[in-house]
Scaffold this motif. Structure first.
Motif, PDB file in Angstrom:
ATOM      1  N   ALA A   1      29.827  43.909 113.448  1.00 48.44           N
ATOM      2  CA  ALA A   1      30.453  44.888 114.357  1.00 48.44           C
ATOM      3  C   ALA A   1      31.694  45.487 113.698  1.00 48.44           C
ATOM      4  O   ALA A   1      31.946  46.700 113.787  1.00 48.44           O
ATOM      5  CB  ALA A   1      30.807  44.224 115.689  1.00 48.44           C
ATOM      6  N   MET A   2      32.478  44.648 113.035  1.00 44.84           N
ATOM      7  CA  MET A   2      33.700  45.151 112.406  1.00 44.84           C
ATOM      8  C   MET A   2      33.381  46.065 111.223  1.00 44.84           C
ATOM      9  O   MET A   2      34.135  46.984 110.912  1.00 44.84           O
ATOM     10  CB  MET A   2      34.597  44.001 111.946  1.00 44.84           C
ATOM     11  CG  MET A   2      35.135  43.125 113.062  1.00 44.84           C
ATOM     12  SD  MET A   2      35.684  44.002 114.574  1.00 44.84           S
ATOM     13  CE  MET A   2      36.885  45.146 113.934  1.00 44.84           C
ATOM     14  N   ARG A   3      32.261  45.811 110.541  1.00 45.37           N
ATOM     15  CA  ARG A   3      31.868  46.710 109.451  1.00 45.37           C
ATOM     16  C   ARG A   3      31.580  48.098 110.004  1.00 45.37           C
ATOM     17  O   ARG A   3      31.932  49.121 109.400  1.00 45.37           O
ATOM     18  CB  ARG A   3      30.607  46.189 108.764  1.00 45.37           C
ATOM     19  CG  ARG A   3      30.751  44.781 108.202  1.00 45.37           C
ATOM     20  CD  ARG A   3      29.494  44.419 107.427  1.00 45.37           C
ATOM     21  NE  ARG A   3      29.556  43.062 106.909  1.00 45.37           N
ATOM     22  CZ  ARG A   3      28.941  42.642 105.816  1.00 45.37           C
ATOM     23  NH1 ARG A   3      28.179  43.487 105.142  1.00 45.37           N
ATOM     24  NH2 ARG A   3      29.050  41.403 105.392  1.00 45.37           N
ATOM     25  N   VAL A   4      30.906  48.099 111.150  1.00 43.31           N
ATOM     26  CA  VAL A   4      30.549  49.382 111.758  1.00 43.31           C
ATOM     27  C   VAL A   4      31.805  50.128 112.194  1.00 43.31           C
ATOM     28  O   VAL A   4      31.923  51.352 111.992  1.00 43.31           O
ATOM     29  CB  VAL A   4      29.580  49.155 112.935  1.00 43.31           C
ATOM     30  CG1 VAL A   4      29.392  50.426 113.741  1.00 43.31           C
ATOM     31  CG2 VAL A   4      28.231  48.654 112.396  1.00 43.31           C
TER      32      VAL A   4
ATOM     33  N   GLU B   1      24.582  52.185 107.175  1.00 46.08           N
ATOM     34  CA  GLU B   1      25.376  53.412 107.039  1.00 46.08           C
ATOM     35  C   GLU B   1      26.836  53.086 106.760  1.00 46.08           C
ATOM     36  O   GLU B   1      27.487  53.720 105.921  1.00 46.08           O
ATOM     37  CB  GLU B   1      25.297  54.238 108.332  1.00 46.08           C
ATOM     38  CG  GLU B   1      23.935  54.841 108.637  1.00 46.08           C
ATOM     39  CD  GLU B   1      23.871  55.455 110.041  1.00 46.08           C
ATOM     40  OE1 GLU B   1      22.791  55.932 110.411  1.00 46.08           O
ATOM     41  OE2 GLU B   1      24.900  55.452 110.751  1.00 46.08           O
ATOM     42  N   ALA B   2      27.331  52.088 107.477  1.00 42.17           N
ATOM     43  CA  ALA B   2      28.740  51.709 107.296  1.00 42.17           C
ATOM     44  C   ALA B   2      28.998  51.261 105.863  1.00 42.17           C
ATOM     45  O   ALA B   2      29.976  51.678 105.235  1.00 42.17           O
ATOM     46  CB  ALA B   2      29.119  50.599 108.283  1.00 42.17           C
ATOM     47  N   MET B   3      28.107  50.437 105.317  1.00 41.37           N
ATOM     48  CA  MET B   3      28.332  49.936 103.958  1.00 41.37           C
ATOM     49  C   MET B   3      28.210  51.073 102.936  1.00 41.37           C
ATOM     50  O   MET B   3      28.932  51.093 101.943  1.00 41.37           O
ATOM     51  CB  MET B   3      27.353  48.800 103.630  1.00 41.37           C
ATOM     52  CG  MET B   3      27.511  47.547 104.498  1.00 41.37           C
ATOM     53  SD  MET B   3      29.215  46.950 104.737  1.00 41.37           S
ATOM     54  CE  MET B   3      29.694  46.546 103.060  1.00 41.37           C
ATOM     55  N   MET B   4      27.308  51.988 103.171  1.00 42.25           N
ATOM     56  CA  MET B   4      27.196  53.164 102.293  1.00 42.25           C
ATOM     57  C   MET B   4      28.476  54.002 102.398  1.00 42.25           C
ATOM     58  O   MET B   4      29.036  54.429 101.371  1.00 42.25           O
ATOM     59  CB  MET B   4      25.981  54.000 102.706  1.00 42.25           C
ATOM     60  CG  MET B   4      25.859  55.347 102.038  1.00 42.25           C
ATOM     61  SD  MET B   4      25.120  55.353 100.377  1.00 42.25           S
ATOM     62  CE  MET B   4      23.379  55.615 100.768  1.00 42.25           C
ATOM     63  N   ALA B   5      28.953  54.230 103.605  1.00 41.46           N
ATOM     64  CA  ALA B   5      30.157  55.049 103.786  1.00 41.46           C
ATOM     65  C   ALA B   5      31.375  54.377 103.152  1.00 41.46           C
ATOM     66  O   ALA B   5      32.196  55.030 102.502  1.00 41.46           O
ATOM     67  CB  ALA B   5      30.401  55.304 105.272  1.00 41.46           C
ATOM     68  N   LEU B   6      31.489  53.075 103.327  1.00 41.05           N
ATOM     69  CA  LEU B   6      32.628  52.355 102.756  1.00 41.05           C
ATOM     70  C   LEU B   6      32.587  52.394 101.227  1.00 41.05           C
ATOM     71  O   LEU B   6      33.612  52.506 100.564  1.00 41.05           O
ATOM     72  CB  LEU B   6      32.645  50.908 103.256  1.00 41.05           C
ATOM     73  CG  LEU B   6      32.957  50.746 104.752  1.00 41.05           C
ATOM     74  CD1 LEU B   6      32.760  49.293 105.193  1.00 41.05           C
ATOM     75  CD2 LEU B   6      34.395  51.187 105.039  1.00 41.05           C
TER      76      LEU B   6
ATOM     77  N   ASP C   1      25.815  52.722  92.039  1.00 38.63           N
ATOM     78  CA  ASP C   1      24.630  52.025  92.550  1.00 38.63           C
ATOM     79  C   ASP C   1      24.846  50.509  92.592  1.00 38.63           C
ATOM     80  O   ASP C   1      24.345  49.826  93.494  1.00 38.63           O
ATOM     81  CB  ASP C   1      23.367  52.392  91.756  1.00 38.63           C
ATOM     82  CG  ASP C   1      23.599  52.496  90.256  1.00 38.63           C
ATOM     83  OD1 ASP C   1      24.721  52.193  89.794  1.00 38.63           O
ATOM     84  OD2 ASP C   1      22.668  52.880  89.535  1.00 38.63           O
ATOM     85  N   ALA C   2      25.624  49.987  91.638  1.00 39.59           N
ATOM     86  CA  ALA C   2      25.880  48.548  91.623  1.00 39.59           C
ATOM     87  C   ALA C   2      26.721  48.138  92.828  1.00 39.59           C
ATOM     88  O   ALA C   2      26.466  47.111  93.463  1.00 39.59           O
ATOM     89  CB  ALA C   2      26.581  48.155  90.326  1.00 39.59           C
ATOM     90  N   GLU C   3      27.709  48.949  93.157  1.00 41.86           N
ATOM     91  CA  GLU C   3      28.549  48.592  94.304  1.00 41.86           C
ATOM     92  C   GLU C   3      27.822  48.854  95.618  1.00 41.86           C
ATOM     93  O   GLU C   3      28.041  48.153  96.613  1.00 41.86           O
ATOM     94  CB  GLU C   3      29.878  49.335  94.231  1.00 41.86           C
ATOM     95  CG  GLU C   3      30.650  48.926  92.973  1.00 41.86           C
ATOM     96  CD  GLU C   3      32.140  48.738  93.178  1.00 41.86           C
ATOM     97  OE1 GLU C   3      32.685  49.307  94.129  1.00 41.86           O
ATOM     98  OE2 GLU C   3      32.741  48.007  92.369  1.00 41.86           O
ATOM     99  N   LEU C   4      26.951  49.845  95.639  1.00 45.56           N
ATOM    100  CA  LEU C   4      26.097  50.044  96.814  1.00 45.56           C
ATOM    101  C   LEU C   4      25.206  48.819  97.012  1.00 45.56           C
ATOM    102  O   LEU C   4      25.049  48.329  98.146  1.00 45.56           O
ATOM    103  CB  LEU C   4      25.196  51.257  96.605  1.00 45.56           C
ATOM    104  CG  LEU C   4      25.561  52.510  97.356  1.00 45.56           C
ATOM    105  CD1 LEU C   4      24.618  53.636  96.959  1.00 45.56           C
ATOM    106  CD2 LEU C   4      25.511  52.277  98.858  1.00 45.56           C
ATOM    107  N   ALA C   5      24.629  48.345  95.926  1.00 48.35           N
ATOM    108  CA  ALA C   5      23.774  47.164  96.021  1.00 48.35           C
ATOM    109  C   ALA C   5      24.570  45.973  96.537  1.00 48.35           C
ATOM    110  O   ALA C   5      24.095  45.196  97.371  1.00 48.35           O
ATOM    111  CB  ALA C   5      23.161  46.843  94.658  1.00 48.35           C
TER     112      ALA C   5
ATOM    113  N   ILE D   1      24.891  42.499 103.678  1.00 53.77           N
ATOM    114  CA  ILE D   1      24.534  42.525 105.104  1.00 53.77           C
ATOM    115  C   ILE D   1      23.614  41.338 105.401  1.00 53.77           C
ATOM    116  O   ILE D   1      22.704  41.037 104.619  1.00 53.77           O
ATOM    117  CB  ILE D   1      23.818  43.849 105.460  1.00 53.77           C
ATOM    118  CG1 ILE D   1      24.747  45.048 105.209  1.00 53.77           C
ATOM    119  CG2 ILE D   1      23.331  43.836 106.909  1.00 53.77           C
ATOM    120  CD1 ILE D   1      24.062  46.403 105.341  1.00 53.77           C
ATOM    121  N   ASN D   2      23.845  40.695 106.514  1.00 57.36           N
ATOM    122  CA  ASN D   2      23.023  39.548 106.908  1.00 57.36           C
ATOM    123  C   ASN D   2      21.538  39.868 106.788  1.00 57.36           C
ATOM    124  O   ASN D   2      21.110  40.932 107.220  1.00 57.36           O
ATOM    125  CB  ASN D   2      23.291  39.163 108.374  1.00 57.36           C
ATOM    126  CG  ASN D   2      24.745  38.869 108.615  1.00 57.36           C
ATOM    127  OD1 ASN D   2      25.613  39.624 108.199  1.00 57.36           O
ATOM    128  ND2 ASN D   2      25.007  37.749 109.254  1.00 57.36           N
TER     129      ASN D   2
END
Lengths: 361, 361, 361, 361
Positions: free
Chosen positions: C132-135, C332-337, C226-230, C236-237
């Motif tokens: 939730a906090m990631r979002v 989406e949140a992890m991609m945006a971050l 791409d490495a940091e996206l991965a 993510i759980n």
């Protein structure tokens, strides 16, 4: 993370022991497009180089730096810059005596306890020889800062009991001490000559200033500009104290006296040393650092060996009777590295900021 | 990376403005298995709390800390510890005047230039109120260090022009100044009362010491223990200088005098302040910090507004006439946070190291 | 450093257990001047919120986020942003049975071995409730990216054996599955209903894309985009795989087929998924992630207890039969971050770069 | 921070361009006391070395590594380890044509847009030649892990359309492909010979496994072991996908099938690939990576030049028709570097943890 890296965006990682084959560094994050040659680094390296006067160690090291990557056709490319200086005068003397003894006030004892072993030749990694790479990396930072109108310069403000007033920058480069007052140089020479006859060493105080720094650099609350400057300066061998602006003198000052008032024409004083709330104010940034006397003196000292037995240690070899004498370029390097890193961090977050308020000096 | 985090393995990240709804912190990397309650944190928070004597700000904040995660059944779990203190006495006064003015020697001007805007209520993020979270996090570090036989304690060693000798630890906690000599307390009170009548403020010097630290902590070459201590201590609001051991006094010392000789019975002196080559020696670690006088004084001062016009500023509100008075628990916290982080880093790399050489004190 | 922080310049640090008093986060390094309200975060939180359809866990959490700092007068100030969500439906059921047992394929066993203890209520820190906090943090990043013309959106591309084609973005938000093809929704519903009758769970594949990303983001060689996206997506759980562009299909492709040719009008294909040499190319960035089936199923499974004895475990409670259903906003949140962090890093180093070469899409 | 460093406690920072004077690295944080020689690093370097079979690039590089610091008397000292490989076969061919053109699917275009310039000789920094330093650094990590009972090994599991079953480790080292099934080698050779005749290239899939890893490594929530593995593996040139355990196959699995049940005798399956909740479970850690086909093929391709004009590009030079063939040692290196870093992080925080629960395999 393990200690050999400085900076977060413009990072410098160093390696090398006093008597190993080479010293080296990787400068990562350097902006692309900066004209850069080995000669640009050599200038500051020569200012720090040993053996240039009778007042420093007689070890002869040309300290010729090679750029191994990150520069193409005379310009930085933005990729990691590899630097290397080969050690040439690591005299192959007999270290069998010092091997099992801890020289008092050296890092011998603490490296032994931390790592369980140490390269005992000339202090190994704990030798101030490591600072050559800081100076080389700092020269890259200076080149960039200079193009932004920021200068970083230093001088010796105290040698043992002798305090010096700043007169002019030209004088600083005209003598072996980075003394800012040419009239005091003969006195310093006489003092050093006597010290050598006494077989003793002495401390020094260095002052380093940055001019042209824009307001806004520094990352509160923990990574304030002054906090990271203190980190960088205290990480120099032999440094025992750091002050920003009035430093410890501020303790006895009153608020009405210490506060730097502002007028549309500029600040009326600079007690703060150019940093307010951890952020540069646009004024000249001023820092002082205290270096302890060299611990390598030929007067015998009590110590223990690695078995815990008492020994009497006499530190022979080629040492600086005052490590502070060569510290000015190193202090400049750490100031320059701190500033370029904060300049980049500031841009990253605050690129879009613009204010109408005029910037004071 | 953006400045609100301290530490690399035991990290503390803080948030919160002076007059916002709450202050908070996340302590990450805390070892599991440590008994911990809110009361453990409250003890140090109460030592730093405002409004406990007439010599500090009269803002009334209970500073009740809540633990929101990372502790289960009274014991740390190893996961991130969330902490929060709600602001209760952020008096809703009229800030319209201060809004567009820069108080001299405050961070108003530099925050404005850095971020293009600022929370002007009570200094916003630049307020020393932020240090409450450092104290709370430091108390966790202290709890762990204490179980390892390491104590971190501090005292005020100078108030304006008045210097104090250390007498005993019990006295330190017996007065509002953290003065280590009970006989000097009436003099300090008289000094502060006069200062308040003068509507002025004054600086202070704090001394913080750690006992029981094992030899081996510190990560050369840049992340030396003393360099990171300097970073941490200089990051405290109003600090303008940091010394390790003899500090600036080492400048005028000779090597034969400064070096701490060793015998099988221990070190014969502690000029170095417990750090050699950036690594703890096993001796008591000693640091001093200089705090400038509070900039909030009711004597009018010259400044400018955000349009660049000259203004005369009088800082009203509830302020500490000497911010150093409440700084001792904060300095202890930064020392404790530095030590626990280095203890963990040391373990990570040097877990398997063992030496036969006895460790001196 | 201890794992609860993502990002280097725009950093998110989270805390909170599934059944503790609250979840929280600190977002540090956010550019100042961004209009931001709690409603801006609530939008994505509501997309991730449990209990909104019969296909997700029936735990009722309003997930009301509070902004505790870093926003003043509706605009970010550049200081640390504190966020908090109170847990309201942490049902006080009896956990005595699960306390000493390890649920198969959960983190119970590994947390126990790592930390020596664990908050066993609802998975404690290992619960996906943490996301939730990631979002919430991701929504801040999205707000900034959006102002730069960058959009980040995702959809479910596979549910168990059922693969879906992308039709249009509007459809994605019109059903409980983030399914991009409205005609497939009834099939998905039927599949999930049968799954629930089977008391079993299933995996899912999520596709997340970013449009409008300028060429140049990514820091070779280790911190490629791409490495940091991965890194971010794999954190993510339940995620077991990450692909960029064609991903594993590239193994069987030939070079003449895989390479995306360029013409002055643009790229002719996008097998690379918008990243070349670890740096964004200006094309749409495409990533896929595989989520494993929820491990919490009511079919009995073999396991051991903390004493090493065999036990049969039945996981009761309120669980998602397919964790992938609510994973789209998290991805989406992890991609945006990841993108905002790289945007800031890029600026820090390459601010002065300008090229005449046109940027292709 | 700027991308050329991997790891947080055992850090590797690399520099060097394909056709510059040298490649180098600094390994910081290596535990002291590890026996280490250049020959230990050479073994893996030779496995990655070009020109050893007709199926790889014909560039002849001995890749002789030198250790410049951090090792004394054959043992690591705990200080930074400097490594260097001089480039010897950087053929001085004419690059004037390629200088202003972007080869399709290479990093030419993205480096140009990011940095405004690039070292175009052989790909400069974006060349996979950089991975030699990863292999050298990985060999140090492997040496330490091996002493802890942890092995890291890899093999090629797919070459273009041809998938291979794992037979035995001895076979892997017996052929030019790291093929784990000796009977398939002739087929691979025939495939590659045809590919060369077609003037084309192809992708590959590598599988890398770690055995003997204790339960407990990994730092939730963002720095999970699998997340950092994904980061490391995706940072290898040409990698487009990473899977842990069953990876994308888990999407279509049911929870009752995917979950790895436990008995006192051990786990009954390993769908998870040895990681649960981001923490190692004690089982074998299994990762797969997808490498795209080499972009350097001699079939002409459409592209643009730096002025935006259309051009037809034919990539000549000495290239690997399948970069995956030499990728196995690189993948092993990234796995080993990830594991040693997490081993050290785990110790730092969880040194005092002990549990009675038996550890399963």
């Amino acid at each position: 993370m393990s200690g050999n890296t400085f900076g977060k965006l413009f990072t410098v990682t160093t390696f090398g022991e006093s008597h190993g084959p080479a010293l080296g560094a990787i400068v990562d994050g350097c902006p692309p497009g900066i004209p850069l040659s080995e000669a640009d680094l050599q200038r500051d390296l020569d200012r720090r180089r040993p053996g240039t006067s009778r007042h420093t160690t007689q070890r002869r090291e040309p300290d010729q730096v090679r750029i191994l990557s990150g520069v193409f056709e005379g310009v930085t490319t933005g990729t990691a810059i590899g630097l290397m200086i080969e050690n040439t005068d690591q005299r192959s003397k007999d270290y069998s005596k010092i091997k099992d003894q801890f020289r008092p006030a050296h890092a011998d004892y603490t490296y032994h306890h931390k790592y369980g072993r140490r390269d005992y030749r000339g202090g190994g990694r704990s030798s101030a020889r490591e600072t050559a790479m800081r100076v080389a990396a700092g020269a890259i930072a200076k080149a960039y800062l200079s193009a932004q109108g920021i200068s970083v310069r230093g001088y010796m403000s105290q040698l043992g009991p002798l305090t010096m007033e700043f007169k002019d920058w030209a004088s600083v480069e005209d003598n072996a001490f980075f003394c800012p007052d040419p009239e005091r140089v003969p006195e310093l020479e006489a003092y050093m000559d006597q010290l050598r006859r006494d077989q003793d060493s002495v401390g020094a105080k260095i002052t380093v200033v940055a001019e042209g720094v824009p307001a806004g650099l520094g990352e509160p609350v923990f990574d304030r500009l002054d906090a990271e400057l203190a980190h960088g300066l205290m990480s120099i061998n032999a440094v025992k104290g750091v002050e920003i602006g009035d430093g410890f003198a501020a303790v006895a000052q009153r608020g009405s006296e210490h506060r730097d008032e502002m007028t549309p024409e500029g600040f009326l004083s600079n007690h703060a040393g150019g940093v307010l709330g951890g952020i540069s104010s646009g004024q000249t940034i001023i820092a002082h650092l205290a270096l302890k006397p060299t611990s390598s003196v030929t007067l015998p000292g009590r110590s223990i060996d690695i078995h815990g037995n008492p020994v009497e240690v006499v530190t022979k070899g080629r040492h600086d009777p005052c490590v502070g004498i060569r510290a000015t370029p190193i202090a400049e390097a750490m100031m320059a590295l701190t500033l370029i890193d904060h300049l980049m961090r500031h841009r990253a977050q605050n690129l879009d900021v613009s204010v109408d308020t005029p910037q004071l000096r």
